[in-house]
Design a protein around this motif. Structure first.
Motif: not given
Length: 337
Positions: A11, A156-157, A159-160, A164
């Motif tokens: 990203h 969810a962030y 779990d990307q 993380r």
């Protein structure tokens, strides 16, 4: 032209690409990622590699390597680049371990190359105005500072990607989100002498902390309060930095600390303060911080000087965060050497 190569096409690499494309004197020469799918990006004329060593060995015209991989890999890749006489720009945090950060500084110096750490928030217009006031002593004797990051990073962030929220590769809210704010606090207030802290993993299923609070004493005697969280519901609430002294009170806030909320400085009229606030509101972001970092590296290479945000600057917030985590774990005050 100074030729740049990016390693790690996740990203954050998008900001580096845009910064290099817009920076005067900079050229994006190559990109690298171990995942070939991430190299499927439209960059005409840019070379693509899945191996950093091969990329550097085959392209002696690469001058600077931008390291955008997970934080736990920064030290390893910095060493690879430095040993091949390439300058390095490394994303924050420069490392998750003190010894790795110190080794990064050492190895780049040994090989005569420059090391810059990405702390772009220093270049925000409001922060620049505050720094000028601090440098000229406008606050008199300093009382205390407050650094606050109240953000949302949902499950969810995290779990990307598997890395993380891990201790080995990512770090928690302090290393990953609040480090920019802590860099600002140190840049404005000076080094910290001691810290007392608490941290917890309250809402996210991760190895690291998602909320932390700390009280620090600076070497100049002033105090500081730190609050950092990724548990805020349902979205980012605020990032702020506030400085208080005998002749000044300033708070810069907003969701990402871009706007002047309070600007009370002795000798500055209310009309002048409102004008300053309006100027910032008109252009709160200014030139992107990553572009500042890229352009500064171009100048540093050409002028053979240290980057504005050098390795030692990147080391300071890492050292503070590790002390906060140590204090939280032991329940004791930690003195920073």
């Amino acid at each position: 032209m100074i030729n740049f190569a990016i390693v790690g096409m996740g990203h954050i690499a998008k900001k580096h690409i845009e910064a290099i494309e817009n920076a005067e004197g900079a050229n994006l020469y190559a990109i690298c990622d171990t995942n070939p799918d991430r190299l499927e990006i439209d960059l005409p004329g840019v070379k693509k590699y899945t191996d950093l060593v091969l990329m550097l060995d085959e392209n002696p015209d690469i001058h600077v390597v931008n390291i955008c991989v997970p934080s736990g890999l920064h030290a390893k890749l910095t060493k690879i680049a430095a040993e091949r006489k390439r300058h390095v720009i490394v994303e924050k945090p420069m490392s998750l371990k003190l010894e790795d950060a110190e080794e990064m500084i050492k190895v780049t110096k040994e090989h005569g190359v420059k090391l810059a750490v990405v702390h772009p928030n220093r270049f925000r217009p409001a922060i620049q105005k505050l720094k000028k006031q601090m440098d000229k002593g406008a606050f008199g004797k300093l009382s205390h500072a407050n650094a606050t990051v109240r953000w949302n990073r949902n499950q969810a962030y995290y779990d990307q990607a598997d890395w993380r929220g891990t201790k080995e590769f990512d770090g928690g809210v302090l290393m990953n989100q609040a480090i920019h704010n802590l860099d600002l606090m140190l840049w404005l207030m000076g080094p910290v002498e001691s810290v007392q802290a608490m941290a917890a993993t309250r809402l996210r299923k991760i190895e690291t902390e998602d909320v932390a609070a700390a009280v620090v004493q600076f070497k100049n005697g002033a105090l500081g309060v730190i609050e950092a969280a990724t548990t805020i519901y349902p979205k980012n609430l605020e990032e702020s930095i506030a400085i208080f002294g005998e002749t000044g009170s300033v708070k810069i806030s907003g969701r990402t600390a871009n706007y002047i909320e309070t600007w009370d400085i002795e000798g500055v009229t209310e009309e002048e303060a409102e004008k300053t606030k309006a100027e910032i509101k008109e252009d709160p972001f200014g030139k992107p911080g990553h572009q500042w970092i890229i352009e500064d590296m171009v100048s540093a290479v050409k002028e053979n000087r240290e980057p504005i945000v050098a390795g030692e600057d990147g080391l300071a917030p890492v050292k503070l965060i590790l002390a906060i985590l140590e204090s939280a774990e032991t329940g004791k005050k930690v003195v920073i050497q």
